[in-house]
Design a protein around this motif. Structure first.
Motif, mmCIF file in Angstrom:
data_model
loop_
_atom_site.group_PDB
_atom_site.id
_atom_site.type_symbol
_atom_site.label_atom_id
_atom_site.label_comp_id
_atom_site.label_asym_id
_atom_site.label_seq_id
_atom_site.Cartn_x
_atom_site.Cartn_y
_atom_site.Cartn_z
ATOM 1 N N LEU A 9 -2.549 -1.898 -5.347
ATOM 2 C CA LEU A 9 -1.356 -1.497 -4.605
ATOM 3 C C LEU A 9 -0.085 -1.948 -5.317
ATOM 4 N N GLY A 10 0.691 -0.979 -5.821
ATOM 5 C CA GLY A 10 1.967 -1.277 -6.454
ATOM 6 C C GLY A 10 1.910 -1.781 -7.884
ATOM 7 N N ARG A 11 0.722 -1.799 -8.502
ATOM 8 C CA ARG A 11 0.596 -2.283 -9.882
ATOM 9 C C ARG A 11 -0.198 -1.284 -10.706
ATOM 10 N N THR A 12 0.272 -1.035 -11.913
ATOM 11 C CA THR A 12 -0.393 -0.083 -12.799
ATOM 12 C C THR A 12 -1.425 -0.779 -13.687
ATOM 13 N N LEU A 13 -2.229 0.037 -14.323
ATOM 14 C CA LEU A 13 -3.187 -0.453 -15.321
ATOM 15 C C LEU A 13 -2.452 -1.222 -16.411
ATOM 16 N N GLU A 14 -1.315 -0.700 -16.844
ATOM 17 C CA GLU A 14 -0.555 -1.353 -17.913
ATOM 18 C C GLU A 14 -0.028 -2.724 -17.468
ATOM 19 N N GLN A 15 0.386 -2.838 -16.239
ATOM 20 C CA GLN A 15 0.909 -4.110 -15.734
ATOM 21 C C GLN A 15 -0.198 -5.151 -15.541
ATOM 22 N N GLU A 16 -1.343 -4.717 -15.045
ATOM 23 C CA GLU A 16 -2.425 -5.636 -14.677
ATOM 24 C C GLU A 16 -3.416 -5.864 -15.816
ATOM 25 N N GLY A 17 -3.598 -4.858 -16.668
ATOM 26 C CA GLY A 17 -4.549 -4.970 -17.775
ATOM 27 C C GLY A 17 -5.905 -4.357 -17.466
ATOM 28 N N TYR A 18 -6.175 -4.072 -16.209
ATOM 29 C CA TYR A 18 -7.427 -3.449 -15.774
ATOM 30 C C TYR A 18 -7.214 -2.858 -14.391
ATOM 31 N N ILE A 19 -8.187 -2.083 -13.933
ATOM 32 C CA ILE A 19 -8.158 -1.512 -12.591
ATOM 33 C C ILE A 19 -9.148 -2.288 -11.733
ATOM 34 N N HIS A 20 -8.674 -2.773 -10.603
ATOM 35 C CA HIS A 20 -9.529 -3.508 -9.669
ATOM 36 C C HIS A 20 -10.526 -2.553 -9.017
ATOM 37 N N ALA A 21 -11.744 -3.021 -8.807
ATOM 38 C CA ALA A 21 -12.765 -2.224 -8.139
ATOM 39 C C ALA A 21 -13.658 -3.147 -7.308
ATOM 40 N N CYS A 22 -14.589 -2.543 -6.596
ATOM 41 C CA CYS A 22 -15.498 -3.284 -5.720
ATOM 42 C C CYS A 22 -16.925 -2.812 -5.962
ATOM 43 N N THR A 23 -17.882 -3.676 -5.618
ATOM 44 C CA THR A 23 -19.285 -3.326 -5.781
ATOM 45 C C THR A 23 -19.860 -2.622 -4.569
ATOM 46 N N GLY A 24 -19.168 -2.643 -3.450
ATOM 47 C CA GLY A 24 -19.671 -1.988 -2.240
ATOM 48 C C GLY A 24 -18.648 -2.066 -1.123
ATOM 49 N N MET A 25 -19.037 -1.527 0.019
ATOM 50 C CA MET A 25 -18.109 -1.444 1.150
ATOM 51 C C MET A 25 -17.744 -2.817 1.717
ATOM 52 N N THR A 26 -18.621 -3.791 1.651
ATOM 53 C CA THR A 26 -18.278 -5.124 2.157
ATOM 54 C C THR A 26 -17.114 -5.697 1.368
ATOM 55 N N GLN A 27 -17.177 -5.630 0.047
ATOM 56 C CA GLN A 27 -16.057 -6.090 -0.777
ATOM 57 C C GLN A 27 -14.814 -5.259 -0.506
ATOM 58 N N LEU A 28 -14.980 -3.954 -0.383
ATOM 59 C CA LEU A 28 -13.841 -3.072 -0.168
ATOM 60 C C LEU A 28 -13.123 -3.397 1.149
ATOM 61 N N HIS A 29 -13.882 -3.645 2.217
ATOM 62 C CA HIS A 29 -13.267 -4.016 3.499
ATOM 63 C C HIS A 29 -12.472 -5.313 3.350
ATOM 64 N N GLY A 30 -13.000 -6.267 2.584
ATOM 65 C CA GLY A 30 -12.286 -7.520 2.349
ATOM 66 C C GLY A 30 -10.989 -7.307 1.580
ATOM 67 N N VAL A 31 -11.029 -6.467 0.576
ATOM 68 C CA VAL A 31 -9.827 -6.136 -0.203
ATOM 69 C C VAL A 31 -8.798 -5.466 0.703
ATOM 70 N N ALA A 32 -9.248 -4.532 1.520
ATOM 71 C CA ALA A 32 -8.337 -3.835 2.437
ATOM 72 C C ALA A 32 -7.674 -4.825 3.392
#
Length: 108
Positions: free
Chosen positions: A25-48
Motif C-alpha cells: 500500500l503506497g509503495r512501489t517495487l522500486e521504493q521497497e526493492g521487492y513486492i510483498h506477498a503471502c503464502t495463504g489466506m491466513t497470512q493475507l488476513h493478517g496483512v489486511a
C-alpha cells in the motif's frame, strides 16, 4: 501459488502496463526493492488487518503462479515478524496472475 493484496485500481493499471509494480500500500517495487506477498489466506488476513485497516478503496487478492514470474521469490522473515513471507524480487507479469478476486477483510 502465492497471494498479493492489491488496490483494485493498481491492478487495473497493471493491465495497461503489462506488469504489476506495487510492493504494498503506497509503495512501489522500486521504493521497497521487492513486492510483498503471502503464502495463504491466513497470512493475507493478517496483512489486511495490520496494513489495510481503514482503506475504503476496493481491494483484490491476486493469485500469482510463481513459475510464471520470471523473478526470484525468496521466503524472508521481516524485522519484528514471527513468520516468513514470500518477497517477489521483480515485477509481476499480468500473465502470471491466475485470478484477481475482490477482497473484504473478515468482519467488514
Amino acid at each position: 501459488m502465492i497471494l498479493h493484496l492489491a488496490l483494485a485500481a493498481d491492478w487495473d493499471a497493471a493491465h495497461d502496463a503489462g506488469e504489476y509494480r506495487v510492493s504494498t500500500l503506497g509503495r512501489t517495487l522500486e521504493q521497497e526493492g521487492y513486492i510483498h506477498a503471502c503464502t495463504g489466506m491466513t497470512q493475507l488476513h493478517g496483512v489486511a488487518a495490520r496494513y489495510y485497516r481503514g482503506v475504503t478503496e476496493p481491494l483484490v487478492v491476486l493469485a500469482v503462479e510463481e513459475t510464471l514470474l520470471g523473478s526470484p521469490v525468496i521466503l524472508e522473515t521481516p524485522p519484528g515478524a514471527a513468520e516468513r513471507f514470500p518477497h517477489i524480487y521483480g515485477p509481476i507479469p499480468v500473465t502470471a496472475v491466475v485470478s484477481a478476486t475482490p477482497y473484504r477483510p473478515p468482519g467488514d
